[in-house]
Design a protein around this motif. Structure first.
Motif, mmCIF file in Angstrom:
data_model
loop_
_atom_site.group_PDB
_atom_site.id
_atom_site.type_symbol
_atom_site.label_atom_id
_atom_site.label_comp_id
_atom_site.label_asym_id
_atom_site.label_seq_id
_atom_site.Cartn_x
_atom_site.Cartn_y
_atom_site.Cartn_z
ATOM 1 N N ASN A 182 0.826 -1.205 0.000
ATOM 2 C CA ASN A 182 0.000 0.000 0.000
ATOM 3 C C ASN A 182 0.860 1.254 0.000
ATOM 4 O O ASN A 182 1.932 1.285 0.637
ATOM 5 N N LEU A 183 0.395 2.279 -0.683
ATOM 6 C CA LEU A 183 1.016 3.605 -0.676
ATOM 7 C C LEU A 183 -0.024 4.610 -0.193
ATOM 8 O O LEU A 183 -1.002 4.876 -0.895
ATOM 9 N N LEU A 184 0.191 5.151 0.994
ATOM 10 C CA LEU A 184 -0.741 6.118 1.562
ATOM 11 C C LEU A 184 -0.081 7.490 1.594
ATOM 12 O O LEU A 184 1.001 7.654 2.178
ATOM 13 N N GLU A 226 7.804 -1.622 6.922
ATOM 14 C CA GLU A 226 7.065 -0.366 6.876
ATOM 15 C C GLU A 226 8.031 0.778 6.613
ATOM 16 O O GLU A 226 9.144 0.804 7.150
ATOM 17 N N VAL A 227 7.621 1.720 5.784
ATOM 18 C CA VAL A 227 8.455 2.869 5.423
ATOM 19 C C VAL A 227 7.629 4.139 5.597
ATOM 20 O O VAL A 227 6.457 4.187 5.218
ATOM 21 N N ILE A 228 8.262 5.158 6.197
ATOM 22 C CA ILE A 228 7.663 6.490 6.285
ATOM 23 C C ILE A 228 8.611 7.463 5.611
ATOM 24 O O ILE A 228 9.759 7.625 6.032
ATOM 25 N N LEU A 229 8.154 8.105 4.552
ATOM 26 C CA LEU A 229 8.977 8.997 3.731
ATOM 27 C C LEU A 229 8.314 10.370 3.689
ATOM 28 O O LEU A 229 7.134 10.480 3.367
ATOM 29 N N LEU A 281 4.639 9.956 2.856
ATOM 30 C CA LEU A 281 4.254 8.678 2.262
ATOM 31 C C LEU A 281 4.457 7.556 3.275
ATOM 32 O O LEU A 281 5.492 7.486 3.948
ATOM 33 N N ARG A 282 3.473 6.651 3.348
ATOM 34 C CA ARG A 282 3.588 5.469 4.194
ATOM 35 C C ARG A 282 3.456 4.235 3.310
ATOM 36 O O ARG A 282 2.476 4.085 2.580
ATOM 37 N N ILE A 283 4.449 3.343 3.404
ATOM 38 C CA ILE A 283 4.449 2.090 2.647
ATOM 39 C C ILE A 283 4.259 0.945 3.630
ATOM 40 O O ILE A 283 5.031 0.799 4.580
#
Length: 738
Positions: free
Chosen positions: A339-341, A499-502, A524-526
Motif C-alpha cells: 500500500n502507498l498512503l 514499513e516505510v515512512i517517507l 508517504l507510508r508504505i
C-alpha cells in the motif's frame, strides 16, 4: 465477441457469429470460391479474416456468406435449450486450401503449393484442429456429426456448454397490466424489477473437474510494440473466443464477475507489468475466494515481474499452444503487494500533485533520477504515440534521456527528504552518500531485467531477496551506480523492512511500477497490503517418450549445430525443409542427456573458440556467431519458433530438437542458391572443458583464457571476463566460469 459482458441496449450476439478482423492477406482466395464469390475478378479487393475459424472473405461477399448460412464455431448455448443433443459440442468442419501437418486418417502430409491454390485440399475442425484430406477415403460423412473432444487443450478451454445465454426480462405493457391484477404476488413483481436492473446477457454453469484448469485471457494490445492484436487472434483461434478479452474494449471487472465461480480458474495477463497490476487490483476489489493465480505473457517494455516469474523479458513468436501448456503446468507462488498512503502537506506547492497514479505497487516505488527519465518518456509518448510502437525504440529513448543541469540540485537532493524504515532513520546515511535515486524494491528485477540488490549469495548483513517474504528492500543509487546497473552493478543496500515512512519537502519525480508523476511535498507510508497468487513458469519436459522413461535418457547427446540467417528465416520461416537445406553447419557439440539450453549455449559458443585455437580458416560455416543468436524450436509441424534467451534455463535440449539443433544468427551470411557448406571438423565435448583431471592451469592473455593440461598442452581458448593482471583461485574459476 465483446458483447459477452454487454449491458442493456446493446445488440445481443448470435451463436455462430464470425469474429471479423482486418487482414493484409490480399493474395488468399475468398472462402466462397469462384462459383459463389461476387468479387472474384477483383484481386486487390479488401478482405476480412475470422479469428475463430480462420476463413478469409471479401468484405463485399459477407452477405453472400450469410445466404449460404456458413456459421462460425458456436461459443455458447441457448438458455431455452431442453434437449441433450443441443448441449453436445460437435466438430466445426472448415474447408482449407492450405493446411499444415499431416492427415489424421492416412498420416500423409498435405500437399503445399508455393502459390495459393484454388483446390480444397483439406477439411479441419476449428475446435480440436484435426485435419483430413478432402477425399472420401480420409474423411467420412459420419464424422460430420461426431462429438468434438476440443483437442489437446481441452483442459484449459471453456466449453460452449458452460456459457448460457440468458433471456432478457420482459417489460411490455401487457405484462405490467397482468402484474397489477396479481396484487397478492407483490414479492415476485418487486424481485422482477430488481433482476431487470442487474440483468446480464450470459451466465456460467461450470462442471467441476480436477482435470480442468480453464484459462481466462486478458490482452492489452497497446503494450510494448503493439503485439497484442496478433496475440489476441491466436488465442481466439485456440480457445473459446468468449474466454479471451481485449482490455482496450473495457469490461475487465464484468469478465471476472462472470467467471468467478469457475473452479481451478487461471488468468493469463498479456501485456506489461502495468497490465498485471491492473488485473490484480480488480481481483482485490471483487474479493474472489480463492483468488485465481495470474500468469504473464510479457508484451511490455520492462517486464520485470515477468522476468521474476520466469516468463522472460518479452514475447517473441513462441507458439501460443506452448504458452497455454506453461500456464497450465506452472506452479502457484505468492507475491507481496504494498500500500502507498499519501498524507498531504500543509504547504501549497507551485507544481506537482499530492495524488499518486497508483496506491498499490507490486514491483517497486522509486524517487529521483530514474523517475525523472520515466516521466520524460511518459510525456513524450503521450504527445507522439506513433513514435513509440516498438519495444526496441522505447528502450532507446530511455538510453538517450539527458540530465538537466539543475536536476540534481533541484529534484533529487536528499536533504529535502527524510526516511524511516521500521523505526530506523536512514536520512543521515542517505545524505552522507549523496544518493540521486532511492528504490523500494519488492521483486529481484528492476529497470528491464537488472538486479539492483546484487547477487543472491553476497548479502552480508541482509537476508536473500524474495518476493513473498513480507519485506521490502531499500536501495540507494548515485549516478555512477545507476549507470552500472546495465553491466551487472548494483546499488547500496540500505535496509529490509516491513514499513516505510517517507517525508518530502520539495516537489520530486516519483514512479509507482513505472507510472510516473511529480509528487508535491507530502508524507508517504508504505505497508504490506496482501499477497497475490501468481503462476511461475516451470521447466517442462515435453519430450515424453525420451525423458519420461529413465532408461531411455542417454548419458550424452551428440548434436549437429546448424545456423540460419535472419534474412532467410524471415523469408522461409514456414518452409521448414527449405530452411534445413540452406542452414549452415557450425560443428558438433556433445552434451548431457538432461542438458538445458542455457548450458548448451556455452558449448556452442566454445565451438568458435575451438576453431580459433585449431586454426580453422574463416568461412561461412566457421565465421563467428553474433552475440544475440537464439535457439530455434524445430519440433513444431508448421515452422521454426524462436526461444527467448531469458527462458533458456527452462527448456531442455530434447524439448526443441532431436539429433540436430538450429540457431538463428542475426549476422550469419546468406547461403547462395545451390551451395552447400560442409560440416567443419569441430567437436566440443564436456570432458574437454569440465574435467577436474585435465584442467591444471591457465593463462590470461588479451582478455582470453588459455586452458592447459598437466603436460602443458593447450586444450582450448575461451573468452573470459578476466583482464590481464587479475588472478583467481582455480576452484573459484572452475565453479564460476567453466
Amino acid at each position: 465477441m465483446w458483447d459477452i459482458i454487454s449491458r442493456q441496449g446493446i445488440k445481443m450476439p448470435l451463436n455462430g457469429d464470425h469474429l471479423w478482423m482486418e487482414t493484409s492477406c490480399s493474395g488468399e482466395l475468398c472462402y466462397l470460391g469462384e462459383d459463389t464469390c461476387v468479387l472474384k475478378t477483383a484481386k486487390s479487393a479488401p478482405r476480412r479474416k475470422c479469428a475463430a475459424c480462420k476463413i478469409v472473405v471479401h468484405t463485399g461477399c459477407m452477405e453472400q456468406l450469410e445466404k449460404i448460412n456458413f456459421r462460425c464455431k458456436p461459443t455458447f448455448r441457448e438458455g431455452g435449450s431442453r434437449t441433450l443433443r443441443d448441449n453436445i459440442l460437435r466438430h466445426h468442419w472448415v474447408h482449407r486450401r492450405r493446411q499444415e501437418g499431416k492427415c489424421r486418417q492416412c498420416g500423409k502430409s498435405f500437399q503445399q503449393k508455393f502459390f495459393h491454390s484454388k483446390e480444397i485440399i483439406a477439411i479441419s475442425c476449428s475446435w480440436c484442429k484435426q485435419a483430413f484430406h478432402n477425399k472420401v477415403t480420409c474423411f467420412m460423412l459420419h464424422q460430420i456429426e461426431e462429438p468434438c473432444s476440443l483437442g489437446a487443450h481441452a483442459g484449459v478451454i471453456v466449453p460452449p456448454s458452460w456459457i448460457i445465454k440468458v433471456r432478457k426480462p420482459q417489460s411490455s405493457l401487457k405484462n405490467s397490466a397482468r402484474r397489477k391484477k396479481r396484487t397478492s404476488f407483490k414479492r415476485r413483481t418487486s424481485k422482477k424489477g430488481l433482476d431487470e436492473s442487474k440483468w446480464r446477457p450470459f451466465m456460467l454453469k461450470p462442471l467441476p473437474s480436477p482435470l480442468m484448469k480453464p484459462i481466462l485471457v486478458f490482452v492489452n494490445p497497446k503494450s510494448g510494440g503493439n503485439q497484442g492484436a496478433k496475440v489476441l487472434q491466436m488465442f481466439m483461434w485456440i480457445l473459446n473466443p468468449r474466454q479471451v478479452f481485449d482490455l482496450s474494449q473495457g469490461g475487465l471487472r464484468e469478465a471476472l464477475e462472470l467467471y468467478r465461480k469457475v473452479p481451478n480458474l487461471r488468468i493469463l495477463a498479456c501485456g506489461g507489468d502495468g497490465t498485471v497490476g491492473w488485473i490484480l487490483s480488480a481481483l482485490d476489489e471483487l474479493q474472489m475466494n480463492p483468488q485465481p493465480p495470474v500468469a504473464v505473457l510479457p508484451l511490455g517494455t520492462g517486464n520485470d515481474l515477468a522476468r521474476t516469474l520466469n516468463w522472460g523479458g518479452g514475447y517473441t513468436d513462441e507458439p501460443v499452444s506452448k504458452v497455454l501448456c506453461h500456464v497450465e503446468d506452472g506452479s502457484v507462488v505468492q507475491l507481496d503487494r504494498w500500500n502507498l498512503l499519501v498524507e498531504k502537506s500543509s504547504a501549497q506547492p507551485e507544481e506537482g500533485t499530492q495524488k499518486l497514479p497508483l496506491n498499490v505497487f507490486n514491483n517497486y516505488f522509486s524517487l529521483g533520477f530514474d523517475a525523472h527519465v520515466t516521466l520524460e518518456f511518459h510525456e513524450s509518448r503521450e504527445a507522439n504515440p506513433e513514435k513509440f510502437n516498438s519495444r526496441f525504440r522505447n528502450k532507446m529513448f530511455y538510453a538517450g534521456v539527458s540530465v538537466p543541469d539543475d536536476f540534481l540540485s533541484a529534484h533529487t537532493s536528499t536533504d529535502t527528504q527524510t526516511f524511516g524504515c521500521d523505526g530506523t532513520d536512514l536520512t543521515p546515511k542517505i545524505q552522507e552518500l549523496k544518493f540521486q535515486c532511492i528504490v523500494f524494491l519488492n521483486i529481484p528485477r528492476y529497470c528491464a531485467g537488472t538486479m539492483p540488490w546484487g547477487n543472491t549469495g553476497d548479502h552480508r548483513d541482509f537476508e536473500p531477496q524474495r518476493h513473498d517474504d513480507g519485506c521490502i528492500e531499500v536501495i540507494g543509487f548515485t549516478m555512477a551506480s545507476l549507470a552500472a546497473l546495465q553491466v551487472g552493478g548494483h546499488g547500496e543496500r540500505l535496509h529490509q523492512c516491513r514499513e516505510v515512512i517517507l517525508t518530502t519537502y520539495k516537489t520530486v519525480p516519483v514512479q509507482v511500477d513505472g507510472e510516473p508523476c511529480r509528487l508535491a511535498p507530502s508524507t508517504l507510508r508504505i505497508s504490506l497490503r496482501n499477497q497475490a497468487n501468481m503462476v511461475q513458469k516451470s521447466k517442462r519436459r515435453t519430450s515424453v517418450p525420451l525423458l519420461n522413461d529413465p532408461h531411455a535418457v542417454p548419458d550424452r547427446l551428440r548434436l549437429r549445430v546448424n545456423r540460419i540467417s535472419l534474412q532467410e528465416y524471415d523469408r522461409l520461416q514456414y518452409d521448414k525443409e527449405r530452411l534445413r537445406d540452406i542452414s549452415i553447419p557450425v560443428g558438433i557439440v556433445v552434451v548431457r542427456g538432461d542438458c538445458d539450453l542455457e548450458t548448451c549455449r556455452l558449448y556452442i559458443d566454445r565451438l568458435q573458440e575451438a576453431s580459433l585455437y585449431r586454426g580453422v580458416p574463416r568461412t561461412s560455416s566457421t565465421s563467428r556467431l553474433s552475440p544475440n543468436w537464439s535457439f530455434l524450436d524445430s519440433t513444431s509441424a508448421d515452422r521454426f519458433y524462436r526461444i527467448d534467451k531469458a527462458q533458456e534455463h527452462l527448456h531442455f535440449v530434447t524439448e526443441i530438437c532431436q539429433d540436430e539443433v538450429f540457431i538463428l544468427d542475426h549476422e550469419a551470411p546468406v547461403v547462395s542458391q545451390g551451395s552447400s557448406a560442409g560440416m567443419p571438423d569441430l567437436v566440443v565435448e564436456p570432458t574437454h572443458l569440465f574435467s577436474d583431471l585435465l584442467i591444471e592451469k591457465w593463462a590470461v592473455k588479451m582478455n582470453r583464457v588459455i586452458v592447459y593440461d598437466a603436460a602443458g598442452t593447450a586444450l582450448c581458448i575461451l573468452s573470459a571476463p578476466l583482464t590481464s593482471g587479475q588472478s583467481r583461485q582455480k576452484k573459484d574459476y572452475r565453479e564460476n566460469y567453466l
